[in-house]
Design an enzyme around this catalytic site. Structure first.
Site, PDB file in Angstrom:
ATOM      1  N   ASP A   3       0.850  -1.199   0.000  1.00 25.37           N
ATOM      2  CA  ASP A   3       0.000   0.000   0.000  1.00 25.37           C
ATOM      3  C   ASP A   3       0.887   1.252   0.000  1.00 25.37           C
ATOM      4  OD1 ASP A   3      -2.428   1.400   0.212  1.00 25.37           O
ATOM      5  OD2 ASP A   3      -2.395   1.343   2.417  1.00 25.37           O
ATOM      6  N   HIS A  11      -7.362  10.001   4.635  1.00 20.04           N
ATOM      7  CA  HIS A  11      -6.876   8.946   5.534  1.00 20.04           C
ATOM      8  C   HIS A  11      -7.071   9.372   6.992  1.00 20.04           C
ATOM      9  CE1 HIS A  11      -4.187   7.929   1.957  1.00 20.04           C
ATOM     10  NE2 HIS A  11      -4.839   6.806   2.189  1.00 20.04           N
ATOM     11  N   ALA A  26      -8.097   1.081   6.847  1.00 21.09           N
ATOM     12  CA  ALA A  26      -6.953   0.915   7.759  1.00 21.09           C
ATOM     13  C   ALA A  26      -7.316   1.365   9.176  1.00 21.09           C
ATOM     14  CB  ALA A  26      -5.750   1.696   7.244  1.00 21.09           C
TER      15      ALA A  26
HETATM   16  P1  13P Z   1      -8.267   4.790   6.251  1.00 19.83           P
HETATM   17  O1  13P Z   1      -7.181   4.751   7.278  1.00 19.83           O
HETATM   18  O2  13P Z   1      -9.009   6.071   6.233  1.00 19.83           O
HETATM   19  O3  13P Z   1      -9.166   3.607   6.358  1.00 19.83           O
HETATM   20  O4  13P Z   1      -7.550   4.695   4.813  1.00 19.83           O
HETATM   21  C1  13P Z   1      -7.087   3.468   4.364  1.00 19.83           C
HETATM   22  C2  13P Z   1      -6.263   3.588   3.142  1.00 19.83           C
HETATM   23  O5  13P Z   1      -6.552   4.307   2.217  1.00 19.83           O
HETATM   24  C3  13P Z   1      -5.076   2.743   3.069  1.00 19.83           C
HETATM   25  O6  13P Z   1      -4.341   2.977   1.915  1.00 19.83           O
HETATM   26 ZN    ZN Z   2      -4.529   4.969   1.177  1.00 20.91          ZN
END
Ligand code: 13P
Ligand code: ZN
Length: 281
Positions: free
Chosen positions: A81, A177, A229
């Protein structure tokens, strides 16, 4: 089953649902994500950010995920990621990741195209799909921080995909995020506009904290992979804190791991259903 993301994302695009992509930080989170996917018969992606890779190493995450994935029938793909450089993305491919992201979204368009194309060329030669990002996701993920989120321009997206030949594309539509301090204003129409001119699967970042309705709308309009995440980290830590607050005599880390896995598994199951990928494996 340990696999790449080619087939699961193509099927999601055709079937009008999204594959849930969940960030893991350790063995417990990997096991919880796979257990949820197996229970709901869902294809699933497990992803590690650069800081997670620094903490645990690519080799270790690949080994744990492969060992756990081989015990189940559903397809499990390990994804890098927000890959921060050409070298990091290529190393993940060499070590056995089934999918990688190269995040050049902070660069000018031409530089983002050049970087993303260089990784896509390697990915194609090795049979590993490559995700890139155009536009910006707001907030902070790892060392990637963006003050504002910038909507992806459809004409730029068309050019970007044609020139880079990446396999999937993360686009900016107003998500961020981390934890939302106020309700985000999403430009979901932009997903439909990009989908008109780009045929590869689109990816939604910054999905923690979005309502079920918003996620479903994004998926209906063309998002084929939805990243979560923060929500998993919150579930993990809430369960850990509650357990330790209730019983300060615990001396076995496995007790903490079990409680945390249960909470993460429940959160992943819930989001798999919102993405509509349950029963699709
Ligand atoms: P979040 O932490 O807002 O869920 O984002 C996840 C994400 O985009 C990981 O690449
Ligand atoms: Zn992301």
């Amino acid at each position: 089953m340990y696999t790449t993301s080619y087939e699961m994302l193509e099927k999601a695009k055709k079937g009008g649902y999204a594959v849930g992509a969940f960030n893991a930080e350790n063995m417990e989170m990997i096991k919880a994500i796979i257990a949820a996917a197996e229970e709901l018969k869902a294809p699933v992606m497990i992803q590690t950010t650069p800081s997670t890779v620094k903490y645990g190493t690519l080799e270790t995450f690949a080994a744990i995920t492969r060992a756990e994935a081989e015990k189940v029938s559903v397809p499990v793909c390990l994804h890098l990621d927000h890959g921060a450089s050409f070298d990091m993305a290529v190393k993940a491919i060499q070590i056995g990741y089934g999918s990688v992201m190269i995040d050049g979204s902070k660069l000018e368009l031409d530089a983002n195209i050049a970087l993303s194309k260089s990784v896509a060329d390697v990915g194609r030669a090795c049979g590993i799909p490559v995700e890139a990002e155009l536009g910006k996701v707001g907030g902070k993920e790892d060392d990637t921080e963006s003050k504002e989120s910038v909507y992806t321009d459809p004409d730029e997206a068309k050019r970007f995909v044609e020139e880079t030949r990446v396999d999937s594309l993360a686009i900016g539509i107003g998500t961020a995020h981390g934890v939302y301090k106020e309700k985000p204003v999403l430009n979901t129409k932009r997903i439909s506009e990009v989908k008109e001119v780009v045929s590869i699967p689109l990816v939604l970042h910054g999905s923690s904290g979005l309502s079920d309705e918003d996620v479903r709308d994004c998926v209906k309009r063309g998002m084929c992979k939805v990243n979560f995440a923060t929500e998993l980290r919150q579930a993990y830590l809430k369960a850990t804190r509650e357990l330790l607050a209730a019983d300060d005599s615990i001396i076995d880390p496995k007790k903490i791991g079990e409680a945390a896995m249960k909470a993460v598994k429940a959160q992943v199951e819930y989001r798999i259903k919102v993405c509509g990928c349950d029963g699709k494996a």
